[in-house]
Design a protein around this motif. Structure first.
Motif, PDB file in Angstrom:
ATOM      1  N   LEU A 126      56.454 -38.907 -15.601  1.00  0.00           N
ATOM      2  CA  LEU A 126      55.664 -39.169 -14.421  1.00  0.00           C
ATOM      3  C   LEU A 126      56.242 -38.830 -13.279  1.00  0.00           C
ATOM      4  O   LEU A 126      55.581 -38.579 -12.101  1.00  0.00           O
ATOM      5  N   GLU A 127      57.647 -38.671 -12.988  1.00  0.00           N
ATOM      6  CA  GLU A 127      58.126 -37.898 -11.925  1.00  0.00           C
ATOM      7  C   GLU A 127      57.804 -36.419 -11.748  1.00  0.00           C
ATOM      8  O   GLU A 127      57.551 -36.070 -10.886  1.00  0.00           O
ATOM      9  N   VAL A 128      57.643 -35.800 -13.045  1.00  0.00           N
ATOM     10  CA  VAL A 128      57.146 -34.468 -12.929  1.00  0.00           C
ATOM     11  C   VAL A 128      55.657 -34.417 -12.286  1.00  0.00           C
ATOM     12  O   VAL A 128      55.541 -33.585 -11.534  1.00  0.00           O
ATOM     13  N   LEU A 129      54.888 -35.223 -12.617  1.00  0.00           N
ATOM     14  CA  LEU A 129      53.659 -35.412 -12.040  1.00  0.00           C
ATOM     15  C   LEU A 129      53.576 -35.490 -10.623  1.00  0.00           C
ATOM     16  O   LEU A 129      52.817 -35.106  -9.876  1.00  0.00           O
ATOM     17  N   LEU A 130      54.201 -36.590 -10.144  1.00  0.00           N
ATOM     18  CA  LEU A 130      54.296 -36.684  -8.681  1.00  0.00           C
ATOM     19  C   LEU A 130      54.876 -35.644  -7.739  1.00  0.00           C
ATOM     20  O   LEU A 130      54.319 -35.286  -6.938  1.00  0.00           O
ATOM     21  N   PHE A 131      56.007 -35.056  -8.329  1.00  0.00           N
ATOM     22  CA  PHE A 131      56.535 -33.883  -7.798  1.00  0.00           C
ATOM     23  C   PHE A 131      55.382 -32.754  -7.594  1.00  0.00           C
ATOM     24  O   PHE A 131      54.951 -32.256  -6.823  1.00  0.00           O
ATOM     25  N   ALA A 132      54.726 -32.532  -8.952  1.00  0.00           N
ATOM     26  CA  ALA A 132      53.658 -31.656  -9.047  1.00  0.00           C
ATOM     27  C   ALA A 132      52.521 -31.860  -7.887  1.00  0.00           C
ATOM     28  O   ALA A 132      51.978 -30.873  -7.262  1.00  0.00           O
ATOM     29  N   LEU A 133      52.034 -33.017  -7.713  1.00  0.00           N
ATOM     30  CA  LEU A 133      51.234 -33.606  -6.850  1.00  0.00           C
ATOM     31  C   LEU A 133      51.479 -33.191  -5.314  1.00  0.00           C
ATOM     32  O   LEU A 133      50.929 -32.447  -4.640  1.00  0.00           O
ATOM     33  N   ALA A 134      52.782 -33.379  -5.057  1.00  0.00           N
ATOM     34  CA  ALA A 134      53.330 -32.906  -3.851  1.00  0.00           C
ATOM     35  C   ALA A 134      53.127 -31.693  -3.633  1.00  0.00           C
ATOM     36  O   ALA A 134      52.772 -31.198  -2.624  1.00  0.00           O
ATOM     37  N   LEU A 135      53.725 -30.649  -4.591  1.00  0.00           N
ATOM     38  CA  LEU A 135      53.847 -29.235  -4.346  1.00  0.00           C
ATOM     39  C   LEU A 135      52.369 -28.775  -4.275  1.00  0.00           C
ATOM     40  O   LEU A 135      51.874 -27.814  -3.561  1.00  0.00           O
ATOM     41  N   ARG A 194      55.886 -25.721 -12.819  1.00  0.00           N
ATOM     42  CA  ARG A 194      56.970 -25.426 -12.052  1.00  0.00           C
ATOM     43  C   ARG A 194      57.756 -26.728 -11.363  1.00  0.00           C
ATOM     44  O   ARG A 194      58.963 -26.593 -11.356  1.00  0.00           O
ATOM     45  N   ALA A 195      57.251 -27.935 -11.219  1.00  0.00           N
ATOM     46  CA  ALA A 195      57.975 -29.021 -11.028  1.00  0.00           C
ATOM     47  C   ALA A 195      58.734 -29.530 -12.271  1.00  0.00           C
ATOM     48  O   ALA A 195      59.915 -29.926 -11.988  1.00  0.00           O
ATOM     49  N   ASP A 196      58.331 -29.103 -13.641  1.00  0.00           N
ATOM     50  CA  ASP A 196      59.253 -29.513 -14.680  1.00  0.00           C
ATOM     51  C   ASP A 196      60.362 -28.625 -14.396  1.00  0.00           C
ATOM     52  O   ASP A 196      61.531 -28.985 -14.895  1.00  0.00           O
ATOM     53  N   LEU A 197      60.279 -27.388 -14.380  1.00  0.00           N
ATOM     54  CA  LEU A 197      61.374 -26.440 -14.583  1.00  0.00           C
ATOM     55  C   LEU A 197      62.451 -26.751 -13.278  1.00  0.00           C
ATOM     56  O   LEU A 197      63.809 -26.801 -13.428  1.00  0.00           O
ATOM     57  N   THR A 243      70.516 -24.930  -5.216  1.00  0.00           N
ATOM     58  CA  THR A 243      69.300 -24.807  -4.215  1.00  0.00           C
ATOM     59  C   THR A 243      68.695 -23.534  -4.196  1.00  0.00           C
ATOM     60  O   THR A 243      67.414 -23.419  -4.152  1.00  0.00           O
ATOM     61  N   HIS A 244      69.528 -22.394  -4.271  1.00  0.00           N
ATOM     62  CA  HIS A 244      68.888 -21.161  -4.115  1.00  0.00           C
ATOM     63  C   HIS A 244      68.257 -20.794  -5.444  1.00  0.00           C
ATOM     64  O   HIS A 244      67.014 -20.290  -5.272  1.00  0.00           O
ATOM     65  N   ALA A 245      68.753 -21.233  -6.443  1.00  0.00           N
ATOM     66  CA  ALA A 245      68.008 -21.180  -7.816  1.00  0.00           C
ATOM     67  C   ALA A 245      66.497 -21.820  -7.835  1.00  0.00           C
ATOM     68  O   ALA A 245      65.278 -21.325  -8.265  1.00  0.00           O
ATOM     69  N   CYS A 246      66.546 -23.150  -7.087  1.00  0.00           N
ATOM     70  CA  CYS A 246      65.205 -23.845  -7.045  1.00  0.00           C
ATOM     71  C   CYS A 246      64.076 -23.251  -6.293  1.00  0.00           C
ATOM     72  O   CYS A 246      62.995 -22.905  -6.507  1.00  0.00           O
ATOM     73  N   ARG A 247      64.755 -22.584  -4.904  1.00  0.00           N
ATOM     74  CA  ARG A 247      63.902 -21.853  -4.196  1.00  0.00           C
ATOM     75  C   ARG A 247      63.232 -20.428  -4.894  1.00  0.00           C
ATOM     76  O   ARG A 247      62.029 -20.310  -4.789  1.00  0.00           O
ATOM     77  N   HIS A 248      63.976 -19.732  -5.777  1.00  0.00           N
ATOM     78  CA  HIS A 248      63.505 -18.692  -6.519  1.00  0.00           C
ATOM     79  C   HIS A 248      62.392 -19.097  -7.709  1.00  0.00           C
ATOM     80  O   HIS A 248      61.688 -18.377  -7.662  1.00  0.00           O
TER      81      HIS A 248
END
Length: 367
Positions: free
Chosen positions: A133-142, A158-161, A185-190
């Motif tokens: 459910l958190e993955v879905l919420l993050f994905a919708l925000a993205l 992408r949200a899941d990764l 943080t740098h890895a997440c940006r990439h």
């Protein structure tokens, strides 16, 4: 002398227990904490503690929920990033800055310190569903980022990764921050630059039975807090309401993707164990959406309203007789009537995708 009502006395007792429990858990941790010491700190009996909280785990989760809900009210201006990489970097920083340090400093009472609490199969299973459910919420925000193309490309992979990277190797990974936060943080940006083939095409959807068309009066229940925004919401208007048990939280994406443009989609989470599993849902989602609100605009996840239906208020209103962990029932509401109804696996998708011809009142009123 002011005489307290019974409700006021119960609230005072509950508050005293929470204050005492927070001190006990912070000093001894969850495993070594003792309910007898909590009662002594609160100047209450052991029975008074258990009359408000059925178990030590329920009390620990209540302390964590109280903590994150207090912190969620803190006014922190969001960053409103425009590019995907900026959004991922901002979210990673927000997530990481709240983790306890690896040197052991800071409180033991932390909303992501659940390894000692999640020690049985039902709770582990519920936690895994909450993760999705958190993955879905993050994905919708993205998907709300202006850099995402006009067709609102799905961002679940992408949200899941990103969340796997931030949370560690598993749902119960040690939350203490050991890695360099700048590296993470740098890895997440990439990850924002990866070209992911993320399509919404679950193989079971073509086999879902269509929703049942009906004309039933809709009587909206009272308001419930939206776990995403933190504000109370009502249910008087049109839209789709899906009641999902904690075993069926994966169906939340099914109702969101199937809903028509402009639909108001409400997911009501129910559980057979509100004292523990219900509090775990509230804890994780309130903590997670607080991070989202610090990064994304208020309407980033506007396609979905998420409520915890502890008292089966909304479930009863749509006709769910016995809400349980495997519940999946949904309705479509149009102009004060329930016009489509579905139950069982796939119900959320069926009600949301009900054909317009089956849910639109013909000219002249009743058919």
């Amino acid at each position: 002398m002011v005489r307290l009502t019974r409700a006021q006395q119960q609230e005072r007792t509950r508050t005293a227990v929470l204050v005492a429990a927070e001190a006990e858990f912070a000093e001894h941790g969850f495993i070594a904490a003792k309910v007898d010491r909590i009662a002594e700190r609160a100047e209450l009996t052991r029975g008074a503690v258990y009359s408000n909280f059925p178990s030590k785990r329920a009390l620990y989760l209540a302390v964590l929920v109280d903590t994150v809900e207090r912190e969620a009210n803190d006014a922190v201006p969001p960053t409103f990033p425009r590019a995907m990489a900026d959004a991922l970097g901002s979210f990673a920083r927000t997530w990481l800055e709240r983790l306890p340090l690896a040197d052991g400093t800071g409180t033991d009472v932390h909303p992501r310190s659940l390894a000692a609490v999640v020690d049985d199969a039902p709770t582990r299973n519920a936690l895994a569903r909450i993760d999705r459910l958190e993955v879905l919420l993050f994905a919708l925000a993205l998907e709300s980022c202006p850099s995402v193309d006009a067709e609102r490309t799905r961002q679940v992979r992408r949200a899941d990764l990103v969340l796997r990277l931030l949370k560690g190797s598993g749902p119960l990974a040690d939350p203490m921050l050991g890695s360099d936060p700048f590296d993470v943080t740098h890895a997440c940006r990439h990850l924002g630059g990866l070209d992911l083939a993320d399509v919404w095409d679950p193989p079971h959807l073509p086999h879902i039975a269509a929703a049942h068309s009906c004309r039933e009066p809709w009587t909206a229940p009272g308001e419930l807090p939206d776990l995403i925004t933190g504000h109370p919401v009502g249910f008087e208007g049109d839209g789709v309401i899906a009641v999902l048990g904690t075993d069926r939280l994966g169906a939340a994406e099914e109702v969101v993707r199937a809903a028509r443009p402009g639909d108001r989609v409400t997911v009501a989470v129910v559980t057979s164990d509100p004292a523990e599993i219900g509090r775990l849902v509230r804890l994780r989602i309130v903590d997670f959406t607080r991070c989202l609100r610090r990064v994304f605009s208020p309407d980033a996840v506007s396609r979905l309203r998420l409520v915890l239906d502890d008292g089966a208020l909304l479930a009863s209103a749509i006709g769910v007789a016995d809400a349980a962990d495997d519940t999946e029932q949904a309705v479509r509401i149009d102009r004060g009537e329930i016009v489509a109804r579905a139950r069982g696996r796939g119900a959320a998708h069926a009600a949301a995708s009900a054909r317009a011809s089956a849910t639109t009142r013909p000219p002249g009123g009743t058919p």
